[in-house]
Design a protein around this motif. Structure first.
Motif, PDB file in Angstrom:
ATOM      1  N   GLU A   1       1.050  -1.185   0.175  1.00  0.00           N
ATOM      2  CA  GLU A   1       0.026  -0.201   0.167  1.00  0.00           C
ATOM      3  C   GLU A   1       0.922   1.161  -0.166  1.00  0.00           C
ATOM      4  OE1 GLU A   1      -2.975  -0.265   3.208  1.00  0.00           O
ATOM      5  OE2 GLU A   1      -3.049  -2.511   3.055  1.00  0.00           O
ATOM      6  N   ASP A   2       0.335   2.323  -0.221  1.00  0.00           N
ATOM      7  CA  ASP A   2       0.975   3.555  -0.558  1.00  0.00           C
ATOM      8  C   ASP A   2       1.858   3.884   0.674  1.00  0.00           C
ATOM      9  OD1 ASP A   2       0.286   3.798  -3.119  1.00  0.00           O
ATOM     10  OD2 ASP A   2      -1.437   5.295  -2.701  1.00  0.00           O
ATOM     11  N   HIS A   3       1.443   3.608   1.990  1.00  0.00           N
ATOM     12  CA  HIS A   3       1.931   4.003   3.105  1.00  0.00           C
ATOM     13  C   HIS A   3       3.026   3.114   3.684  1.00  0.00           C
ATOM     14  CE1 HIS A   3      -1.455   1.674   4.400  1.00  0.00           C
ATOM     15  NE2 HIS A   3      -0.940   1.050   5.660  1.00  0.00           N
ATOM     16  N   ILE A   4       3.159   2.011   2.877  1.00  0.00           N
ATOM     17  CA  ILE A   4       4.272   0.844   3.449  1.00  0.00           C
ATOM     18  C   ILE A   4       5.526   1.025   3.028  1.00  0.00           C
ATOM     19  CG2 ILE A   4       4.528  -1.565   3.491  1.00  0.00           C
ATOM     20  CD1 ILE A   4       1.660  -2.234   3.481  1.00  0.00           C
ATOM     21  N   GLY A   5       6.524   1.177   3.630  1.00  0.00           N
ATOM     22  CA  GLY A   5       7.860   1.043   3.155  1.00  0.00           C
ATOM     23  C   GLY A   5       8.528  -0.071   3.604  1.00  0.00           C
ATOM     24  N   VAL A   6       9.753  -0.425   3.249  1.00  0.00           N
ATOM     25  CA  VAL A   6      10.429  -1.456   3.476  1.00  0.00           C
ATOM     26  C   VAL A   6      12.014  -1.078   3.791  1.00  0.00           C
ATOM     27  CG1 VAL A   6      11.440  -3.522   2.533  1.00  0.00           C
ATOM     28  CG2 VAL A   6       9.399  -3.090   1.657  1.00  0.00           C
ATOM     29  N   LEU A   7      12.500  -1.880   4.626  1.00  0.00           N
ATOM     30  CA  LEU A   7      14.000  -1.779   5.314  1.00  0.00           C
ATOM     31  C   LEU A   7      14.800  -3.128   5.055  1.00  0.00           C
ATOM     32  CD1 LEU A   7      16.375  -0.624   6.937  1.00  0.00           C
ATOM     33  CD2 LEU A   7      15.071  -1.512   8.962  1.00  0.00           C
ATOM     34  N   LEU A   8      15.881  -2.990   4.254  1.00  0.00           N
ATOM     35  CA  LEU A   8      16.626  -4.226   4.051  1.00  0.00           C
ATOM     36  C   LEU A   8      18.161  -4.032   4.969  1.00  0.00           C
ATOM     37  CD1 LEU A   8      16.135  -5.203   0.455  1.00  0.00           C
ATOM     38  CD2 LEU A   8      14.957  -5.961   2.302  1.00  0.00           C
ATOM     39  N   CYS A   9      18.578  -5.025   5.544  1.00  0.00           N
ATOM     40  CA  CYS A   9      19.787  -4.823   5.941  1.00  0.00           C
ATOM     41  C   CYS A   9      20.466  -5.849   6.391  1.00  0.00           C
ATOM     42  CB  CYS A   9      19.605  -3.802   7.641  1.00  0.00           C
ATOM     43  SG  CYS A   9      18.616  -4.855   8.704  1.00  0.00           S
ATOM     44  N   SER A  10      21.754  -5.891   6.340  1.00  0.00           N
ATOM     45  CA  SER A  10      22.819  -7.028   6.524  1.00  0.00           C
ATOM     46  C   SER A  10      22.712  -6.843   8.296  1.00  0.00           C
ATOM     47  CB  SER A  10      24.065  -6.755   6.169  1.00  0.00           C
ATOM     48  OG  SER A  10      24.755  -5.525   6.593  1.00  0.00           O
ATOM     49  N   ASP A  11      23.311  -7.900   8.898  1.00  0.00           N
ATOM     50  CA  ASP A  11      23.330  -8.069  10.409  1.00  0.00           C
ATOM     51  C   ASP A  11      24.352  -7.235  11.052  1.00  0.00           C
ATOM     52  OD1 ASP A  11      25.554  -9.568   9.570  1.00  0.00           O
ATOM     53  OD2 ASP A  11      25.498 -11.138  11.047  1.00  0.00           O
TER      54      ASP A  11
END
Length: 256
Positions: free
Chosen positions: A185-195
């Motif tokens: 949805e428009d208000h959803i973002g995503v964070l990807l990260c290494s440990d």
């Protein structure tokens, strides 16, 4: 629904390691410098981001993460469903072992992987290993990936052994990618990260830092990990808008 979203990236060798074994892919952009940050946009009707965290020490870890990302880059544009993701990851794993057998890198080199593919109003999140994906939704930080570690339900994972990875063994072993489809949805973002981020910074602190005003939230998080000791390479990709982020946190993991 918007056709593109802002994306911020940052990668840092950290304060202890001599080389950056992390490598990220955002669209056609591949980032592997010892220290680097970038910002741009991503089409959410068909865009992608991936982080590979190499293992094996210095050159071997760098070789492993590059093989994984370069293999992924050749096929991720064709990904449309869960089966496509599984095939893509299995192919990357096979390429790692082919490289070992041909003398490119040493036996046992490996890599974790985490990524997201946007498909208009849905997204596919996937991981093998302990690099993480989070959903950013109106003040909540929701873990979408599942840690492949002994004691993987703990908040800090430093020193925990991986239960699966790409490569990482002398002979091929079966892998089961963690794959999750969710509504975008428009208000959803995503964070990807290494440990390198999550081993150094608690999730509640990550959420607070994301809510702070900054030109590059990924770089802001990488700095926090370095300030906390920077014991590993750190790579962060943030996709979304400031409206997706507020200082509160809820944590869960996929059952897949």
């Amino acid at each position: 629904m918007a056709t593109d979203r802002p994306v911020w990236t940052a990668t840092h060798v950290g304060r202890v390691r001599s080389a950056n074994e992390d490598l990220y892919l955002v669209g056609k952009r591949m980032g592997a410098e010892p220290v680097e940050s970038w910002s741009g946009t991503m089409a959410v009707d068909h865009g992608w981001a991936v982080i590979a965290d190499g293992m094996g020490g210095h050159e071997d870890g760098q070789i492993a993460s590059r093989i994984v990302i370069e293999t992924i880059a050749r096929s991720i544009e064709s990904v449309r469903d869960v089966a496509d993701v599984s095939t893509m990851i299995e192919n990357a794993n096979r390429k790692l072992f082919e490289a070992m057998y041909s003398g490119q890198g040493r036996p046992g080199m490996g890599s974790t992987i985490v990524g997201v593919v946007f498909l208009d109003r849905e997204a596919l999140v996937f991981n093998v290993g302990d690099s993480r994906a989070y959903e950013l939704r109106r003040g909540q930080l929701l873990q979408l990936s599942r840690d492949d570690t002994l004691g993987g339900d703990r908040g800090r994972r430093g020193g925990h052994a991986l239960t699966q990875s790409l490569g990482g063994t002398a002979t091929p072993q079966p892998i089961t990618p963690r794959i999750r489809r969710f509504r975008l949805e428009d208000h959803i973002g995503v964070l990807l990260c290494s440990d390198g981020l999550t081993d150094m910074v608690q999730e509640s602190r990550i959420a607070t830092l994301l809510a702070e005003s900054t030109t590059n939230p990924a770089e802001h998080l990488a700095k926090a990990a370095n300030d906390a000791g920077g014991k590993d390479n750190i790579t962060v990709v943030v996709i979304g808008t400031k409206a997706t982020i507020a200082p509160s946190v809820r944590r869960t993991q996929s059952s897949q």
